[in-house]
Design a protein around this motif. Structure first.
Motif, PDB file in Angstrom:
ATOM      1  N   TRP A   5       0.751  -1.273   0.116  1.00 58.72           N
ATOM      2  CA  TRP A   5       0.131  -0.066   0.026  1.00 58.72           C
ATOM      3  C   TRP A   5       0.863   1.337  -0.107  1.00 58.72           C
ATOM      4  CZ3 TRP A   5       1.463   2.099   4.546  1.00 58.72           C
ATOM      5  CH2 TRP A   5       1.928   1.355   5.583  1.00 58.72           C
ATOM      6  N   VAL A  47      -0.058   5.793  -0.162  1.00 61.49           N
ATOM      7  CA  VAL A  47       0.163   7.082   0.862  1.00 61.49           C
ATOM      8  C   VAL A  47       1.177   7.933   0.377  1.00 61.49           C
ATOM      9  CG1 VAL A  47       1.260   7.359   3.093  1.00 61.49           C
ATOM     10  CG2 VAL A  47      -0.183   5.463   2.806  1.00 61.49           C
ATOM     11  N   MET A  50      -0.708   8.887   8.318  1.00 63.77           N
ATOM     12  CA  MET A  50      -1.366   7.655   7.837  1.00 63.77           C
ATOM     13  C   MET A  50      -0.506   6.421   7.984  1.00 63.77           C
ATOM     14  SD  MET A  50      -4.221   7.213   6.061  1.00 63.77           S
ATOM     15  CE  MET A  50      -4.869   5.569   5.023  1.00 63.77           C
ATOM     16  N   VAL A  91      -1.952   3.066   9.829  1.00 63.04           N
ATOM     17  CA  VAL A  91      -2.273   1.757   9.175  1.00 63.04           C
ATOM     18  C   VAL A  91      -1.244   0.784   9.747  1.00 63.04           C
ATOM     19  CG1 VAL A  91      -1.640   0.491   7.035  1.00 63.04           C
ATOM     20  CG2 VAL A  91      -2.337   2.748   6.725  1.00 63.04           C
ATOM     21  N   GLN A  92      -0.207   0.890  10.492  1.00 62.13           N
ATOM     22  CA  GLN A  92       0.530  -0.059  11.286  1.00 62.13           C
ATOM     23  C   GLN A  92       0.008  -0.104  12.715  1.00 62.13           C
ATOM     24  OE1 GLN A  92       4.488   1.678  10.386  1.00 62.13           O
ATOM     25  NE2 GLN A  92       4.812   0.705   8.688  1.00 62.13           N
ATOM     26  N   HIS A 144      -7.666   1.693  17.031  1.00 62.99           N
ATOM     27  CA  HIS A 144      -7.448   2.128  15.980  1.00 62.99           C
ATOM     28  C   HIS A 144      -8.636   1.829  14.893  1.00 62.99           C
ATOM     29  CE1 HIS A 144      -3.247   2.420  16.967  1.00 62.99           C
ATOM     30  NE2 HIS A 144      -3.051   3.177  15.868  1.00 62.99           N
ATOM     31  N   GLN A 145      -9.181   0.873  15.108  1.00 66.13           N
ATOM     32  CA  GLN A 145     -10.142   0.326  14.057  1.00 66.13           C
ATOM     33  C   GLN A 145     -11.525   1.367  14.618  1.00 66.13           C
ATOM     34  OE1 GLN A 145     -10.381  -1.316  11.547  1.00 66.13           O
ATOM     35  NE2 GLN A 145     -12.380  -1.680  11.026  1.00 66.13           N
ATOM     36  N   ASN A 157     -12.255  -0.733   6.150  1.00 65.16           N
ATOM     37  CA  ASN A 157     -10.622  -1.282   6.616  1.00 65.16           C
ATOM     38  C   ASN A 157      -9.567  -0.434   5.895  1.00 65.16           C
ATOM     39  OD1 ASN A 157      -7.835  -2.911   6.261  1.00 65.16           O
ATOM     40  ND2 ASN A 157      -8.947  -3.978   7.872  1.00 65.16           N
ATOM     41  N   MET A 158      -8.587   0.369   6.528  1.00 70.01           N
ATOM     42  CA  MET A 158      -7.816   1.058   6.033  1.00 70.01           C
ATOM     43  C   MET A 158      -6.801   0.315   5.100  1.00 70.01           C
ATOM     44  SD  MET A 158      -5.652   3.891   8.195  1.00 70.01           S
ATOM     45  CE  MET A 158      -6.768   4.232   9.271  1.00 70.01           C
ATOM     46  N   ARG A 159      -6.176  -0.621   5.352  1.00 68.88           N
ATOM     47  CA  ARG A 159      -5.189  -1.350   4.821  1.00 68.88           C
ATOM     48  C   ARG A 159      -5.794  -1.655   3.241  1.00 68.88           C
ATOM     49  NH1 ARG A 159      -0.453  -3.791   6.783  1.00 68.88           N
ATOM     50  NH2 ARG A 159      -0.999  -3.239   8.912  1.00 68.88           N
ATOM     51  N   LEU A 183      -6.287   1.372   1.099  1.00 75.18           N
ATOM     52  CA  LEU A 183      -4.909   1.738   0.423  1.00 75.18           C
ATOM     53  C   LEU A 183      -4.392   0.854  -0.519  1.00 75.18           C
ATOM     54  CD1 LEU A 183      -3.168   2.918   3.644  1.00 75.18           C
ATOM     55  CD2 LEU A 183      -3.446   4.232   1.599  1.00 75.18           C
ATOM     56  N   GLN A 184      -4.739  -0.454  -0.531  1.00 82.79           N
ATOM     57  CA  GLN A 184      -4.239  -1.537  -1.484  1.00 82.79           C
ATOM     58  C   GLN A 184      -5.061  -1.350  -2.694  1.00 82.79           C
ATOM     59  OE1 GLN A 184      -5.030  -5.147   0.496  1.00 82.79           O
ATOM     60  NE2 GLN A 184      -2.869  -5.232   1.453  1.00 82.79           N
TER      61      GLN A 184
END
Length: 323
Positions: free
Chosen positions: A160, A164, A177, A181-182, A212-213, A241-243, A246-247
């Motif tokens: 991803w 970013v 960001m 994500v991490q 985070h979620q 879901n952020m990840r 981004l993908q």
């Protein structure tokens, strides 16, 4: 001045630790000077964008790479006065690659030999060490960035990164960001895991525990902001879901369309503004409405996108954003 000394001498360990401390404090130390919980290690910060880092050069490794240019000058028998002098007074009739450090050597020549010996040790042989140097050559010159990548220890690449780190995302938005994500932001659940006793309650919705979620997706306040952003972008689905988002954006980036930059910039700006609003309420006791945050996101994203978009597409971008 720093580049001069890095190209001349190996930085002492104490100086290296001090420089790293200054750089680390620049990123993590607040203005009031108080200690802050650091959630991301410095080594991971020094990783490239493609490995989830901030592409910061690790000073000691970069120091050794710069010194390698003198090794390259000796290996290629450069016609410079420096190489000729060292062949006459330091190397003489010896094999440079077999030379060892001796007490009478100057500090700069000692540094060159130490880096040469470490290069041989890390690659396994003199022949392989020479190959690493030759593979780092571009247009007849030693490319230090390529050499740095060859010598460092690589980590697992992420899918991803392009979602970013692109021109449409403000650096400060990209910084937050990556941490989000991490899962490296200092949310209450993370602080409790580190041993700090804090009442876990989301300060935005005041209903559920902060994580985070929850903070960026499940919180009712955040959901209101996301709905406004998605309507502005003319997107009908709900972010979960952020990840994964981004993908999807990273795959879309391959088309090099301005809409891909719009989506990535909007996602990063929304995450940043939600985190900023959380901190404003927690530390400054300032509260803003979801409408205010939405307008701020729209303004920041629009200005940034128009700034980086090719002039051929600016009218199309303006029409899309104003509809």
């Amino acid at each position: 001045m720093e580049q001069y000394w890095c190209a001349t001498l190996l930085i002492p360990k104490g100086v290296h630790k001090l420089i790293t401390k200054f750089c680390r404090n620049f990123l993590w130390q607040p203005e009031d000077g108080k200690r802050k919980m650091i959630m991301k290690s410095w080594s991971s910060c020094c990783a490239p964008y493609q490995e989830g880092g901030y592409n910061i050069k690790e000073i000691l490794s970069w120091n050794k790479c710069i010194i390698c240019k003198w090794i390259w000058a000796i290996e290629t028998k450069s016609e410079s006065v420096w190489a000729a002098w060292n062949y006459k007074y330091n190397i003489k009739n010896e094999d440079f690659w077999a030379m060892e450090v001796k007490p009478h050597h100057s500090e700069s020549w000692r540094s060159i030999l130490l880096v040469k010996n470490e290069l041989i040790t890390r690659t396994g042989s003199i022949a392989e060490a020479k190959q690493v140097l030759f593979r780092s050559v571009q247009a007849g010159k030693l490319n230090l960035s390529l050499l740095y990548d060859y010598l460092r220890v690589p980590a697992v690449k992420i899918s991803w990164a392009k979602g970013v780190w692109n021109t449409a995302v403000l650096p400060k938005h990209g910084f937050i960001m990556v941490l989000a994500v991490q899962g490296k932001l200092a949310t209450v659940d993370k602080l409790n895991q580190k041993g700090q006793c804090i009442v876990n309650r989301c300060i935005l919705c005041k209903k559920d525990n902060e994580s985070h979620q929850h903070l960026f997706f499940k919180c009712s306040f955040a959901s209101t902001v996301w709905i406004g952003v998605l309507q502005w972008l003319r997107m009908s689905y709900r972010t979960r879901n952020m990840r994964k988002e981004l993908q999807w954006i990273a795959r879309f980036q391959k088309r090099k369309h301005w809409k891909a930059r719009l989506y990535s910039s909007s996602l990063a700006a929304t995450v940043y503004c939600l985190w900023e609003e959380r901190n404003c309420r927690l530390f400054r006791e300032e509260e803003h409405s979801s409408e205010y945050i939405l307008k701020r996101i729209q303004y920041v994203v629009s200005v940034r996108l128009l700034f980086v978009t090719n002039s051929r597409y600016k009218n199309e971008v303006v029409d899309y954003l104003q509809c």
